[in-house]
Design an enzyme around this catalytic site. Structure first.
Site, short mmCIF file in Angstrom:
data_model
loop_
_atom_site.label_atom_id
_atom_site.label_comp_id
_atom_site.label_asym_id
_atom_site.label_seq_id
_atom_site.Cartn_x
_atom_site.Cartn_y
_atom_site.Cartn_z
N PRO A 208 -7.49 -11.35 0.05
CA PRO A 208 -6.25 -11.36 -0.72
C PRO A 208 -5.89 -12.78 -1.16
CG PRO A 208 -5.99 -10.18 1.37
CD PRO A 208 -7.29 -10.91 1.44
N PRO A 209 -5.01 -12.91 -2.14
CA PRO A 209 -4.58 -14.25 -2.58
C PRO A 209 -3.91 -15.02 -1.45
CG PRO A 209 -3.91 -12.56 -4.16
CD PRO A 209 -4.41 -11.84 -2.95
N GLY A 210 -4.18 -16.32 -1.41
CA GLY A 210 -3.50 -17.19 -0.45
C GLY A 210 -4.12 -17.26 0.93
N THR A 211 -5.27 -16.63 1.12
CA THR A 211 -5.87 -16.62 2.46
C THR A 211 -6.79 -17.81 2.72
OG1 THR A 211 -7.54 -15.09 1.58
CG2 THR A 211 -5.70 -14.14 2.80
N THR A 214 -10.53 -20.94 -1.46
CA THR A 214 -10.89 -22.22 -2.08
C THR A 214 -10.99 -23.32 -1.02
OG1 THR A 214 -9.76 -21.55 -4.11
CG2 THR A 214 -10.24 -23.89 -3.84
N HIS A 429 26.23 1.48 7.44
CA HIS A 429 24.88 1.80 6.97
C HIS A 429 23.84 1.10 7.85
CE1 HIS A 429 21.94 2.64 3.59
NE2 HIS A 429 21.29 1.71 4.27
N GLU A 430 24.00 -0.22 8.06
CA GLU A 430 23.03 -0.98 8.85
C GLU A 430 23.10 -0.60 10.32
OE1 GLU A 430 20.85 -2.45 7.25
OE2 GLU A 430 21.90 -2.40 5.33
N HIS A 433 20.95 2.44 10.82
CA HIS A 433 19.54 2.11 10.97
C HIS A 433 19.24 1.68 12.40
CE1 HIS A 433 18.28 2.47 6.84
NE2 HIS A 433 19.12 1.55 6.39
N ASP A 507 15.22 2.92 0.87
CA ASP A 507 14.87 3.63 2.10
C ASP A 507 14.21 4.97 1.77
OD1 ASP A 507 16.08 1.58 3.57
OD2 ASP A 507 18.04 2.53 3.41
#
Length: 643
Positions: A208-211, A214, A429-430, A433, A507
């Protein structure tokens, strides 16, 4: 990135050409000024004024200098004058010949042969010099000019230029082990060749990108202490057919001159895609470039010491000829780092920075699952920026916590104007959860609950797996869906059916994706059975469409029914938990309204012992770091998103 092998004395040649042109121009001006003297400003006459003075008898004498194109003499009143005369014919002499005014011609000066030669040749030399300079600029001195389409754009780094080693790369130990063989070959090829072994011609870094693909390639060059050529796949392709192939030939020719060396091609999928699709000119150019690359790689005999390393995050689009033995015959996975890898990466990026003694690197690593090396570097940088803004001398755990929240969820939006009703809605709401998560078997530990808006969310609850999760069980998926539906269930119970908001949109999307995957990919539906109905092209099942004749309308309807059943059961489970734990739910919601942010430890103590958090100012100061590590929240989970 500086080019370590520029064309020799290219800048000096430019300076010399410009200097020659300027010198010619100055000589021309000097010669011109020598032949045509400037006329004094006082008593100066033009030819019309001079003619009028002659006709009125105001001129007493005249001396004509045809070289300087002037007439000098005295007026009748005894004053001197100077008159300019035209370059055409001897008009001054013709005018004075019709009068009684005495006049004479000045003696002509002998022009030197050198001046005459310069006057005749200098304009030609000037034109030739300008044309030469223009042509050289078009050619670009052999590099990068407007006419140098076929020149290679590869940049070369020597072993002493921005050197990187395997010590600068962390979190990808398996990839480093695979590449260490390449390093050993570049250091001592005879060690392999005397046994008849042949080092792989090319290594393809996939991840993946950023791993750090280079960085890995540069580390190989640094470890082997050999030149390193770097180029992007898009640098080969131009609008002109054949340019890319020419660049490939020149790049490999340069590499052979500097062997042993490494050629690194970044984003090779830009030029290495499957052939035979499309008919446009740009496609034809890309295919020719790919063909030339295949020929150059296949021409190696293993003794040239030139190794190709390429990187891509889309290996599935590459042409099969690139991946066959003899070319890119070794694929090296560069995945997201695990917890120990993230810890090592963080230590690399923390070097040289004033870090607080109480900072726990392992704790930060546990709280950043799914982060790439680039993400972790950004996290350390954001923490340093926050410490600087707060005028601290060291980077503390508090800055890393805040930086992680900012990277994953966006900056706090404390300036967002929310009414008391909206704050209450968000708090319940939170809290919904969190309460559902705390009472579901297989649920993730809670790290933090907050009603401070971040990004597009008005609030959120953060969870964390106790370890890096490679797979999920049925119990964990059901718990995740129930936790996600806890916010919608809380709004229905507290505010009623007609007061439910759009805050649970993300959600619901998250729950639907889990349910769809359980039915169509994981075989976790008893009614469907262990059969995969995932659309290979779209990546997910599309109800009512399916995959042509591979799925019947009856099966599509059954799949829809099962997806709906999983989502509905999760919603009903969340309603049931909140009704049974209504007291805890209300207590947590009121605490969120008072403190805005609560850590996982504070929530546990509040619900078990009824003890409210103790803050330095008794108010909404952020809590200390929880003993429960933090995590990157699954998309849509626990967030009261903006409508």
């Amino acid at each position: 990135m500086k080019n370590e092998n520029p064309p020799p004395n290219f800048n000096m040649r430019n300076v010399a050409v410009w200097g020659l042109i300027i010198a010619m121009f100055l000589v021309m001006i000097t010669v011109t000024q020598g032949n045509f003297n400037s006329v004094p400003e006082e008593n100066e006459l033009n030819f019309s004024q001079f003619s009028q003075q002659v006709q009125h008898g105001n001129i007493a004498s005249a001396k004509i200098d045809q070289d300087a194109r002037i007439v000098t003499g005295e007026r009748s009143d005894g004053s001197d004058y100077v008159a300019n005369i035209p370059f055409f014919d001897d008009k001054a002499g013709d005018l004075l010949a019709t009068t009684d005014i005495p006049y004479e011609y000045a003696e002509k000066k002998e022009q030197s042969v050198l001046v005459g030669l310069l006057m005749s040749v200098l304009p030609l030399l000037l034109i030739v010099g300008i044309f030469f300079l223009f042509f050289r600029s078009m050619q670009g001195g052999g590099r990068g000019g407007a006419m140098s389409f076929g020149k290679s754009k590869a940049k070369m780094l020597t072993e002493n230029t921005q050197k990187k080693t395997f010590e600068d790369v962390a979190g990808v130990e398996s990839a480093k082990e695979d590449l260490n063989e390449v390093v050993e070959f570049l250091r001592d090829p005879s060690r392999f060749t005397r046994l008849g072994a042949r080092i792989p011609t090319g290594a393809l870094l996939v991840g993946p990108p950023g791993t750090g693909k280079t960085l890995l390639a540069r580390a190989v060059a640094g470890e082997a202490e050999v030149p390193f050529f770097t180029i992007s796949g898009s640098d080969f392709v131009e609008m002109f057919v054949g340019v890319g192939a020419s660049r490939v030939r020149e790049m490999f020719a340069d590499a052979r001159k500097h062997a042993p060396c490494i050629i690194f091609i970044d984003e090779i999928d830009a030029v290495g895609r499957h052939r035979g699709v499309g008919t446009s000119g740009g496609h034809e150019e890309r295919e020719q470039t790919l063909n030339q690359l295949l020929v150059e790689m296949d021409g190696f005999d293993g003794q040239e010491g030139v190794i190709i390393i390429a990187a891509t995050n889309r290996p599935d689009v590459l042409d099969k000829a690139l991946l066959r033995p003899g070319r890119f015959d070794r694929q090296i996975e560069v995945p997201y780092p695990d917890i120990s890898g993230r810890e090592k990466i963080l230590e690399v990026h923390m070097k040289g920075k004033p870090i607080s003694a109480d900072l726990d690197v392992k704790y930060i690593a546990r709280g950043t699952p799914g982060f790439s090396g680039a993400d972790l570097a950004n996290l350390v940088n954001e923490a340093a920026l926050l410490s600087a803004r707060r005028n601290k001398l060291k980077i503390t755990m508090r800055e890393f916590e805040d930086a992680r929240d900012k990277v994953m969820m966006g900056a706090e939006r404390r300036t967002l104007a929310m009414s008391d009703e909206e704050k209450q809605m968000t708090a319940y709401h939170e809290a919904g959860h969190a309460i559902v998560g705390l009472n579901m078997p297989g649920s993730l530990p809670i790290h933090k609950a907050t009603i401070i808006p971040r990004g597009r969310a008005l609030g959120m609850v953060q969870y964390l797996p106790e370890r890096d999760q490679i797979s999920q069980s049925r119990q964990e998926m059901i718990a995740s869906m129930a936790m996600a539906m806890g916010g919608r269930a809380a709004e229905e119970i507290k505010f009623g059916y007609d007061k439910v908001t759009s805050g649970a949109s993300s959600d619901i999307e998250h729950v639907t994706k889990i349910a769809t995957a359980m039915v169509t990919e994981y075989g976790l539906s008893d009614a469907i059975g262990p059969i995969a109905y995932k659309d290979n092209d779209q990546g997910s099942f599309v109800p009512g469409i399916g995959r042509g004749s591979a799925i019947s309308p009856e099966t599509a309807k059954l799949i829809e029914t099962e997806i709906k059943r999983f989502v509905t059961e999760a919603h009903e489970k969340a309603l049931d938990i909140l009704k049974k734990k209504k007291k805890d739910w209300k207590t947590l919601a009121e605490a969120l309204l008072e403190y805005e942010t609560l850590s996982g430890d504070e929530i546990k103590v509040l619900l078990s012992d009824g003890i409210k958090p103790k803050r330095p100012d008794g108010g909404k100061t952020k809590p200390a770091v929880s003993a429960v590590p933090t995590t990157k929240k699954p998309k849509g989970l626990g967030g009261a998103a903006e409508a």
